[in-house]
Write a protein that holds these residues in place. Structure first.
Motif, PDB file in Angstrom:
ATOM      1  N   ALA A 124     -44.459  -5.650   8.407  1.00 52.24           N
ATOM      2  CA  ALA A 124     -45.180  -6.686   7.661  1.00 52.24           C
ATOM      3  C   ALA A 124     -44.363  -7.222   6.494  1.00 52.24           C
ATOM      4  CB  ALA A 124     -46.507  -6.120   7.157  1.00 52.24           C
ATOM      5  N   GLU A 125     -43.365  -6.497   6.040  1.00 51.64           N
ATOM      6  CA  GLU A 125     -42.569  -6.964   4.899  1.00 51.64           C
ATOM      7  C   GLU A 125     -41.740  -8.195   5.245  1.00 51.64           C
ATOM      8  OE1 GLU A 125     -42.773  -3.929   5.921  1.00 51.64           O
ATOM      9  OE2 GLU A 125     -43.722  -2.836   4.261  1.00 51.64           O
ATOM     10  N   ASN A 126     -41.438  -8.388   6.540  1.00 52.69           N
ATOM     11  CA  ASN A 126     -40.592  -9.510   6.945  1.00 52.69           C
ATOM     12  C   ASN A 126     -41.381 -10.696   7.469  1.00 52.69           C
ATOM     13  OD1 ASN A 126     -38.241  -8.042   6.354  1.00 52.69           O
ATOM     14  ND2 ASN A 126     -38.297  -7.030   8.344  1.00 52.69           N
ATOM     15  N   VAL A 127     -42.694 -10.695   7.263  1.00 55.55           N
ATOM     16  CA  VAL A 127     -43.523 -11.803   7.738  1.00 55.55           C
ATOM     17  C   VAL A 127     -43.146 -13.076   6.989  1.00 55.55           C
ATOM     18  CG1 VAL A 127     -45.870 -12.697   7.872  1.00 55.55           C
ATOM     19  CG2 VAL A 127     -45.411 -10.319   8.457  1.00 55.55           C
ATOM     20  N   GLY A 128     -42.916 -14.130   7.755  1.00 60.98           N
ATOM     21  CA  GLY A 128     -42.577 -15.412   7.148  1.00 60.98           C
ATOM     22  C   GLY A 128     -41.115 -15.581   6.823  1.00 60.98           C
ATOM     23  N   LYS A 129     -40.289 -14.543   7.043  1.00 59.50           N
ATOM     24  CA  LYS A 129     -38.858 -14.629   6.748  1.00 59.50           C
ATOM     25  C   LYS A 129     -38.087 -14.661   8.063  1.00 59.50           C
ATOM     26  CE  LYS A 129     -39.393 -11.888   2.534  1.00 59.50           C
ATOM     27  NZ  LYS A 129     -38.960 -10.645   1.826  1.00 59.50           N
ATOM     28  N   PRO A 130     -37.362 -15.729   8.353  1.00 59.41           N
ATOM     29  CA  PRO A 130     -36.590 -15.771   9.599  1.00 59.41           C
ATOM     30  C   PRO A 130     -35.498 -14.702   9.602  1.00 59.41           C
ATOM     31  CG  PRO A 130     -36.718 -17.945   8.571  1.00 59.41           C
ATOM     32  CD  PRO A 130     -37.251 -16.975   7.580  1.00 59.41           C
ATOM     33  N   THR A 131     -35.413 -13.974  10.684  1.00 62.19           N
ATOM     34  CA  THR A 131     -34.393 -12.943  10.864  1.00 62.19           C
ATOM     35  C   THR A 131     -33.429 -13.415  11.931  1.00 62.19           C
ATOM     36  OG1 THR A 131     -35.978 -11.212  10.277  1.00 62.19           O
ATOM     37  CG2 THR A 131     -33.982 -10.522  11.415  1.00 62.19           C
ATOM     38  N   ILE A 132     -32.190 -13.685  11.541  1.00 65.19           N
ATOM     39  CA  ILE A 132     -31.188 -14.226  12.465  1.00 65.19           C
ATOM     40  C   ILE A 132     -30.324 -13.076  12.961  1.00 65.19           C
ATOM     41  CG2 ILE A 132     -29.288 -15.850  12.752  1.00 65.19           C
ATOM     42  CD1 ILE A 132     -30.442 -17.496  10.487  1.00 65.19           C
ATOM     43  N   ILE A 133     -30.340 -12.861  14.268  1.00 66.32           N
ATOM     44  CA  ILE A 133     -29.545 -11.809  14.909  1.00 66.32           C
ATOM     45  C   ILE A 133     -28.378 -12.458  15.638  1.00 66.32           C
ATOM     46  CG2 ILE A 133     -29.568  -9.886  16.531  1.00 66.32           C
ATOM     47  CD1 ILE A 133     -31.249  -9.418  14.053  1.00 66.32           C
ATOM     48  N   GLU A 134     -27.173 -12.050  15.309  1.00 64.69           N
ATOM     49  CA  GLU A 134     -25.985 -12.533  16.006  1.00 64.69           C
ATOM     50  C   GLU A 134     -25.744 -11.657  17.236  1.00 64.69           C
ATOM     51  OE1 GLU A 134     -23.383 -14.340  12.274  1.00 64.69           O
ATOM     52  OE2 GLU A 134     -22.867 -12.404  13.137  1.00 64.69           O
ATOM     53  N   ILE A 135     -25.633 -12.291  18.385  1.00 65.73           N
ATOM     54  CA  ILE A 135     -25.417 -11.592  19.653  1.00 65.73           C
ATOM     55  C   ILE A 135     -24.056 -12.016  20.184  1.00 65.73           C
ATOM     56  CG2 ILE A 135     -26.274 -11.198  21.982  1.00 65.73           C
ATOM     57  CD1 ILE A 135     -29.058 -11.881  20.950  1.00 65.73           C
ATOM     58  N   THR A 163     -20.579  -6.359  27.910  1.00 64.57           N
ATOM     59  CA  THR A 163     -21.300  -5.589  26.905  1.00 64.57           C
ATOM     60  C   THR A 163     -21.679  -6.512  25.750  1.00 64.57           C
ATOM     61  OG1 THR A 163     -19.223  -4.942  25.831  1.00 64.57           O
ATOM     62  CG2 THR A 163     -20.123  -3.441  27.505  1.00 64.57           C
ATOM     63  N   PHE A 164     -22.633  -6.055  24.946  1.00 61.90           N
ATOM     64  CA  PHE A 164     -23.169  -6.879  23.869  1.00 61.90           C
ATOM     65  C   PHE A 164     -23.069  -6.120  22.551  1.00 61.90           C
ATOM     66  CE2 PHE A 164     -25.388  -8.007  27.761  1.00 61.90           C
ATOM     67  CZ  PHE A 164     -25.224  -9.384  27.806  1.00 61.90           C
ATOM     68  N   ASN A 165     -22.871  -6.888  21.503  1.00 59.78           N
ATOM     69  CA  ASN A 165     -22.915  -6.363  20.142  1.00 59.78           C
ATOM     70  C   ASN A 165     -23.898  -7.206  19.351  1.00 59.78           C
ATOM     71  OD1 ASN A 165     -22.207  -4.811  17.851  1.00 59.78           O
ATOM     72  ND2 ASN A 165     -20.835  -6.436  17.172  1.00 59.78           N
ATOM     73  N   THR A 166     -24.845  -6.554  18.676  1.00 58.14           N
ATOM     74  CA  THR A 166     -25.898  -7.256  17.938  1.00 58.14           C
ATOM     75  C   THR A 166     -25.881  -6.817  16.492  1.00 58.14           C
ATOM     76  OG1 THR A 166     -27.534  -5.558  18.525  1.00 58.14           O
ATOM     77  CG2 THR A 166     -27.315  -7.436  20.005  1.00 58.14           C
ATOM     78  N   ASN A 167     -26.060  -7.760  15.606  1.00 53.91           N
ATOM     79  CA  ASN A 167     -26.117  -7.448  14.174  1.00 53.91           C
ATOM     80  C   ASN A 167     -26.852  -8.552  13.450  1.00 53.91           C
ATOM     81  OD1 ASN A 167     -23.351  -8.893  14.707  1.00 53.91           O
ATOM     82  ND2 ASN A 167     -23.829  -9.295  12.556  1.00 53.91           N
ATOM     83  N   LEU A 193     -35.336  -2.811  14.434  1.00 45.57           N
ATOM     84  CA  LEU A 193     -34.849  -3.355  15.704  1.00 45.57           C
ATOM     85  C   LEU A 193     -33.818  -2.406  16.316  1.00 45.57           C
ATOM     86  CD1 LEU A 193     -35.121  -5.840  17.544  1.00 45.57           C
ATOM     87  CD2 LEU A 193     -33.157  -6.830  16.330  1.00 45.57           C
ATOM     88  N   ARG A 194     -34.012  -2.071  17.582  1.00 47.98           N
ATOM     89  CA  ARG A 194     -33.079  -1.202  18.321  1.00 47.98           C
ATOM     90  C   ARG A 194     -32.484  -1.969  19.485  1.00 47.98           C
ATOM     91  NH1 ARG A 194     -37.667   2.204  17.680  1.00 47.98           N
ATOM     92  NH2 ARG A 194     -37.349   3.833  16.125  1.00 47.98           N
ATOM     93  N   TYR A 195     -31.395  -1.412  20.010  1.00 51.68           N
ATOM     94  CA  TYR A 195     -30.689  -2.052  21.130  1.00 51.68           C
ATOM     95  C   TYR A 195     -30.241  -0.970  22.107  1.00 51.68           C
ATOM     96  CZ  TYR A 195     -26.808  -4.045  23.768  1.00 51.68           C
ATOM     97  OH  TYR A 195     -25.965  -4.431  24.773  1.00 51.68           O
TER      98      TYR A 195
END
Length: 428
Positions: free
Chosen positions: A120-131, A86-90, A101-103
């Motif tokens: 569009a608010e997150n354009v240009g901002k890296p979003t790091i998801i921990e899996i 199983t996976f946990n994402t945050n 983002l959904r899982y």
């Protein structure tokens, strides 16, 4: 759910890895500019960079086969490892994912899927998801990072958007690239746009739908929103005519001429279709005039004057206490008069005393009557000595106080039954 591996659709910026290529959709959807991004983990690097576009559906597959290499081998050599994972994402530094983002992962034996429509608010901002992957057999974990670099789209948002409700699909089934590609191909044949994008996919359960019963292979249902650059076709507009609106209000299926183009694979609820024309919407945005953040000067604070007229609360205090006290006193006097001066119980006690006195006189008179005693009270002979035993009850015996059952004890007038001894002699 089986999802394709290592491919994206249409977006030249969605793939930057090496050693992998891109592939277009089936011939039925050739020419459709679908910016939906499909990606899964690269086995070369732990961290993966993806480049989705704002306002376009993004899909990321968490493949179990890759994470099996992070865990120890199966205990029995030669057997295929099929550990439940199983996976946990945050979002890094936060307990949950971003709002867009959904899982979903149905079972520990199926792949997990991250999906959603970047904003569009997150354009240009890296979003790091921990899996984080959990091996449910060995209880070991493995962690990787997914770096989402959201890019701006030139034609975002598309001016014409339509949302379909598909009744015979679950969200993970609709996320498969082949199924989504077939649906977009059917929409393109009906709509005939020059540009068509999948904007978002939402499960019916997220819209307040009920979990279907596990019978007849019922599905949860899924909402699919697509956008195009041309106005809606006449077929899509048919649901807005009065006849179909009446049929929908009566919970009947509307008559749609192009439904047969979807019916072979998709059962669409045409009563729940939503058509949005962005060109006709009136903008409610108001420009905010930013100031210095300082409130206007309202002058100095002036407290109340000390020369206020005093008020006497003594009369109010007396009224507050006197009125309830007077009412309580009146109620007490009425209750005392009823309980003490008009007691009907006194007469009943007098009657009871007279009846008790008369009963006692009758019992005393019955003792002096010369009548024969019952046979049970006549003299009897002793079974051994032959002597006459006087009656159990004397003349002056008060039978009124005699209990109904006497205790078992040897009275002076009772006959003792002889007991047999071991020597064979009898004793009284």
């Amino acid at each position: 759910m089986q999802l394709p591996r290592w491919w994206e659709l249409g977006d030249p910026c969605a793939w930057t890895g090496q050693g992998r290529g891109t592939r277009r959709m089936s011939p039925a959807t050739t020419g459709t500019f679908l910016l939906t991004v499909y990606s899964i983990f690269s086995k070369v690097h732990s961290d993966r960079n993806v480049y989705p576009s704002a306002g376009v559906l993004f899909v990321h597959v968490l493949e179990r086969e890759y994470f099996k290499g992070e865990f120890p081998p199966y205990p029995k050599p030669g057997e295929i490892s099929n550990d439940p994972i199983t996976f946990n994402t945050n979002l890094m530094g936060y307990p949950d994912r971003p709002g867009w983002l959904r899982y979903i992962q149905r079972t520990p034996y199926s792949d997990g899927v991250l999906y959603g429509s970047p904003t569009a608010e997150n354009v240009g901002k890296p979003t790091i998801i921990e899996i984080t992957a959990y091996n449910r057999r060995t209880f070991e974990t493995a962690r990787h990072n997914l770096i989402i670099n959201i890019m701006s789209a030139e034609d975002f948002p598309l001016p014409y958007q339509a949302e379909f409700f598909i009744k015979n699909m679950n969200v993970e089934e609709m996320l498969a690239s082949e199924v989504l590609g077939d649906f977009l191909g059917a929409v393109k044949n009906v709509w005939q746009p020059e540009r068509l994008n999948a904007i978002n996919i939402t499960s019916a359960l997220d819209r307040g739908g009920r979990v279907p019963l596990p019978i007849n292979d019922l599905k949860e249902g899924v909402y699919v929103m697509v956008g195009a650059d041309v106005p809606f076709s006449s077929c899509l507009r048919e649901v807005e005519n009065p006849q179909n609106q009446l049929r929908c209000s009566q919970e009947m299926e509307p008559v749609i001429t192009c439904d047969k183009k979807f019916r072979t694979q998709f059962y669409i609820d045409w009563c729940k279709i939503s058509l949005v024309d962005k060109t006709k919407q009136v903008s409610t945005y108001q420009e905010v005039i930013r100031g210095e953040g300082i409130l206007p000067d309202g002058g100095e604070y002036k407290p109340p004057s000390d020369s206020l007229k005093s008020r006497d609360y003594y009369t109010d205090f007396l009224i507050t206490l006197a009125v309830p006290s007077a009412v309580a006193l009146v109620l007490f006097l009425i209750l005392a008069y009823i309980m003490c001066c008009r007691r009907e119980g006194v007469i009943q006690l007098v009657h009871h005393s007279a009846i008790q006195k008369s009963t006692k006189e009758l019992r005393d008179m019955s003792k002096n009557r010369e009548i024969a005693w019952p046979l049970s009270t006549l003299p009897v002979f002793h079974p051994v000595t032959g002597e006459i035993i006087p009656p159990l009850h004397t003349d002056n015996y008060d039978s009124t106080n005699m209990p109904l059952m006497q205790t078992q004890q040897n009275l002076p007038h009772q006959t003792q039954i002889p007991q047999q001894q071991t020597t064979g002699k009898w004793y009284p």
